[in-house]
Design a protein around this motif. Sequence first.
Motif, PDB file in Angstrom:
ATOM      1  N   ALA A  58       1.274  16.368 -13.068  1.00 37.10           N
ATOM      2  CA  ALA A  58       1.318  17.942 -13.054  1.00 37.10           C
ATOM      3  C   ALA A  58       2.495  18.123 -13.660  1.00 37.10           C
ATOM      4  O   ALA A  58       2.236  19.401 -14.237  1.00 37.10           O
ATOM      5  CB  ALA A  58       1.249  18.061 -11.676  1.00 37.10           C
ATOM      6  N   ASP A  59       3.517  17.753 -13.643  1.00 40.13           N
ATOM      7  CA  ASP A  59       4.740  18.132 -14.560  1.00 40.13           C
ATOM      8  C   ASP A  59       4.217  18.392 -15.950  1.00 40.13           C
ATOM      9  O   ASP A  59       4.914  19.055 -16.666  1.00 40.13           O
ATOM     10  CB  ASP A  59       5.931  17.402 -14.270  1.00 40.13           C
ATOM     11  CG  ASP A  59       6.570  17.705 -12.831  1.00 40.13           C
ATOM     12  OD1 ASP A  59       6.138  18.627 -12.094  1.00 40.13           O
ATOM     13  OD2 ASP A  59       7.443  16.897 -12.372  1.00 40.13           O
ATOM     14  N   ALA A  60       3.745  17.061 -16.413  1.00 39.25           N
ATOM     15  CA  ALA A  60       3.306  16.830 -17.848  1.00 39.25           C
ATOM     16  C   ALA A  60       2.308  18.518 -18.111  1.00 39.25           C
ATOM     17  O   ALA A  60       2.406  18.858 -19.378  1.00 39.25           O
ATOM     18  CB  ALA A  60       2.790  15.576 -18.099  1.00 39.25           C
ATOM     19  N   GLU A  61       1.361  18.353 -17.165  1.00 36.30           N
ATOM     20  CA  GLU A  61       0.559  19.389 -17.565  1.00 36.30           C
ATOM     21  C   GLU A  61       1.129  20.967 -17.609  1.00 36.30           C
ATOM     22  O   GLU A  61       1.087  21.628 -18.441  1.00 36.30           O
ATOM     23  CB  GLU A  61      -0.503  19.555 -16.439  1.00 36.30           C
ATOM     24  CG  GLU A  61      -1.438  18.193 -16.653  1.00 36.30           C
ATOM     25  CD  GLU A  61      -2.546  18.240 -15.523  1.00 36.30           C
ATOM     26  OE1 GLU A  61      -2.491  19.093 -14.623  1.00 36.30           O
ATOM     27  OE2 GLU A  61      -3.394  17.524 -15.520  1.00 36.30           O
TER      28      GLU A  61
ATOM     29  N   ALA B 197       0.966  11.367 -10.141  1.00 35.33           N
ATOM     30  CA  ALA B 197       0.333  12.708  -9.889  1.00 35.33           C
ATOM     31  C   ALA B 197       1.399  13.788 -10.094  1.00 35.33           C
ATOM     32  O   ALA B 197       1.077  14.626 -10.841  1.00 35.33           O
ATOM     33  CB  ALA B 197      -0.139  12.669  -8.424  1.00 35.33           C
ATOM     34  N   GLY B 198       2.519  13.651  -9.488  1.00 32.82           N
ATOM     35  CA  GLY B 198       3.457  14.655  -9.540  1.00 32.82           C
ATOM     36  C   GLY B 198       3.904  14.779 -11.295  1.00 32.82           C
ATOM     37  O   GLY B 198       4.022  15.637 -12.009  1.00 32.82           O
TER      38      GLY B 198
ATOM     39  N   ARG C  48       0.719  -1.261  -0.112  1.00 33.89           N
ATOM     40  CA  ARG C  48      -0.116  -0.008   0.294  1.00 33.89           C
ATOM     41  C   ARG C  48       0.660   1.254   0.001  1.00 33.89           C
ATOM     42  O   ARG C  48       0.678   2.237  -0.938  1.00 33.89           O
ATOM     43  CB  ARG C  48      -0.838   0.015   1.057  1.00 33.89           C
ATOM     44  CG  ARG C  48      -1.723   1.141   1.271  1.00 33.89           C
ATOM     45  CD  ARG C  48      -2.647   1.398   2.342  1.00 33.89           C
ATOM     46  NE  ARG C  48      -3.659   2.425   2.208  1.00 33.89           N
ATOM     47  CZ  ARG C  48      -4.451   2.594   3.254  1.00 33.89           C
ATOM     48  NH1 ARG C  48      -4.883   1.820   4.206  1.00 33.89           N
ATOM     49  NH2 ARG C  48      -5.408   3.674   2.956  1.00 33.89           N
ATOM     50  N   ALA C  49       1.930   1.233   0.945  1.00 36.55           N
ATOM     51  CA  ALA C  49       2.975   2.441   0.927  1.00 36.55           C
ATOM     52  C   ALA C  49       3.597   2.592  -0.434  1.00 36.55           C
ATOM     53  O   ALA C  49       3.784   3.608  -1.091  1.00 36.55           O
ATOM     54  CB  ALA C  49       3.821   2.169   1.876  1.00 36.55           C
ATOM     55  N   GLU C  50       4.085   1.302  -1.087  1.00 38.79           N
ATOM     56  CA  GLU C  50       4.496   1.612  -2.426  1.00 38.79           C
ATOM     57  C   GLU C  50       3.715   2.096  -3.402  1.00 38.79           C
ATOM     58  O   GLU C  50       3.884   2.920  -4.399  1.00 38.79           O
ATOM     59  CB  GLU C  50       4.980   0.001  -2.872  1.00 38.79           C
ATOM     60  CG  GLU C  50       5.696   0.178  -4.107  1.00 38.79           C
ATOM     61  CD  GLU C  50       6.336  -1.299  -4.728  1.00 38.79           C
ATOM     62  OE1 GLU C  50       6.235  -1.498  -5.711  1.00 38.79           O
ATOM     63  OE2 GLU C  50       6.444  -2.085  -3.463  1.00 38.79           O
ATOM     64  N   ALA C  51       2.246   1.715  -3.257  1.00 33.69           N
ATOM     65  CA  ALA C  51       1.281   2.136  -4.291  1.00 33.69           C
ATOM     66  C   ALA C  51       1.074   3.590  -3.912  1.00 33.69           C
ATOM     67  O   ALA C  51       0.955   4.400  -4.928  1.00 33.69           O
ATOM     68  CB  ALA C  51      -0.077   1.142  -4.115  1.00 33.69           C
ATOM     69  N   GLU C  52       0.866   4.195  -2.806  1.00 31.77           N
ATOM     70  CA  GLU C  52       0.704   5.376  -2.527  1.00 31.77           C
ATOM     71  C   GLU C  52       1.871   6.318  -3.201  1.00 31.77           C
ATOM     72  O   GLU C  52       1.625   7.194  -3.766  1.00 31.77           O
ATOM     73  CB  GLU C  52       0.381   5.601  -0.878  1.00 31.77           C
ATOM     74  CG  GLU C  52      -0.658   5.155  -0.212  1.00 31.77           C
ATOM     75  CD  GLU C  52      -1.864   5.964  -0.891  1.00 31.77           C
ATOM     76  OE1 GLU C  52      -1.693   7.202  -1.071  1.00 31.77           O
ATOM     77  OE2 GLU C  52      -2.922   5.491  -1.046  1.00 31.77           O
ATOM     78  N   ALA C  53       3.188   5.537  -2.900  1.00 34.28           N
ATOM     79  CA  ALA C  53       4.117   6.472  -3.501  1.00 34.28           C
ATOM     80  C   ALA C  53       4.210   6.541  -5.038  1.00 34.28           C
ATOM     81  O   ALA C  53       4.535   7.348  -5.459  1.00 34.28           O
ATOM     82  CB  ALA C  53       5.527   5.846  -3.169  1.00 34.28           C
ATOM     83  N   LEU C  54       3.845   5.306  -5.642  1.00 32.75           N
ATOM     84  CA  LEU C  54       3.756   5.541  -7.087  1.00 32.75           C
ATOM     85  C   LEU C  54       2.598   6.287  -7.748  1.00 32.75           C
ATOM     86  O   LEU C  54       2.819   6.962  -8.522  1.00 32.75           O
ATOM     87  CB  LEU C  54       3.392   4.039  -7.504  1.00 32.75           C
ATOM     88  CG  LEU C  54       4.835   3.061  -7.704  1.00 32.75           C
ATOM     89  CD1 LEU C  54       4.125   1.836  -8.079  1.00 32.75           C
ATOM     90  CD2 LEU C  54       5.590   3.601  -8.589  1.00 32.75           C
ATOM     91  N   ARG C  55       1.354   6.415  -6.900  1.00 33.29           N
ATOM     92  CA  ARG C  55       0.171   7.272  -7.043  1.00 33.29           C
ATOM     93  C   ARG C  55       0.807   8.717  -6.902  1.00 33.29           C
ATOM     94  O   ARG C  55       0.446   9.557  -7.895  1.00 33.29           O
ATOM     95  CB  ARG C  55      -0.702   6.907  -6.153  1.00 33.29           C
ATOM     96  CG  ARG C  55      -2.089   7.906  -6.648  1.00 33.29           C
ATOM     97  CD  ARG C  55      -3.247   7.586  -5.609  1.00 33.29           C
ATOM     98  NE  ARG C  55      -2.911   8.008  -4.229  1.00 33.29           N
ATOM     99  CZ  ARG C  55      -3.110   9.148  -3.609  1.00 33.29           C
ATOM    100  NH1 ARG C  55      -3.428  10.242  -4.561  1.00 33.29           N
ATOM    101  NH2 ARG C  55      -3.037   9.627  -2.568  1.00 33.29           N
TER     102      ARG C  55
END
Length: 192
Positions: free
Chosen positions: A102-105, A98-99, A87-94
């Motif tokens: 945001a960077d792509a946007e 997300a970053g 779950r922590a790894e999934a949160e980190a990946l999410r």
Amino acid sequence: MADAAQTPEVLASEPAQAYVEEGHGGAPVHAEPELLGYAPFQWVSVAMAVLLLIAFVYAKVHRSLAGGLDARIAAIRENLDEAKALRAEAEALREEYAGKIADAEKDAEAMLDNARREADSIVAKAEDDTTAMIARRERMAQDKIASAERQAVAELRAKAADASTAAAARLIRQNHTEAADRALADEAIASI
């Protein structure tokens, strides 16, 4: 004998009947077999308790049961820890994605702004180039017109000079005689 007819056949025997007639009160009670004062179901309970006691104390079944339960608990804890890590790894990946989104946007917005600026500069440069080209073409046209005017004036002067020379020659031929020519020649020689 009415009571004897209602009682079961085992109790309705003659000794039982005599027991009732002697006045000992009611029908005789059938006694259950006992050993050392314990009924059979109590002996079964004692035997089970002894068996379980032997199983727990000497066969160490309780340790294997406890060990099995401990192993199961450890496996469940390990699965929970693994699930927490996943779950922590999934949160980190999410968060990472997300970053990245945001960077792509931001990058897309920056690219769009840059493209707009470049398009505006290209349009402005094209307008400036067009204005400069129009001004150059106007100057070239004016220079051609002025050149054509000068050439036309020069041609007109040349034609006028030719015409005046031809007219002067004609006039001189008509009005000048040989004597006038000699006087002019003598005058020119004398001035030298």
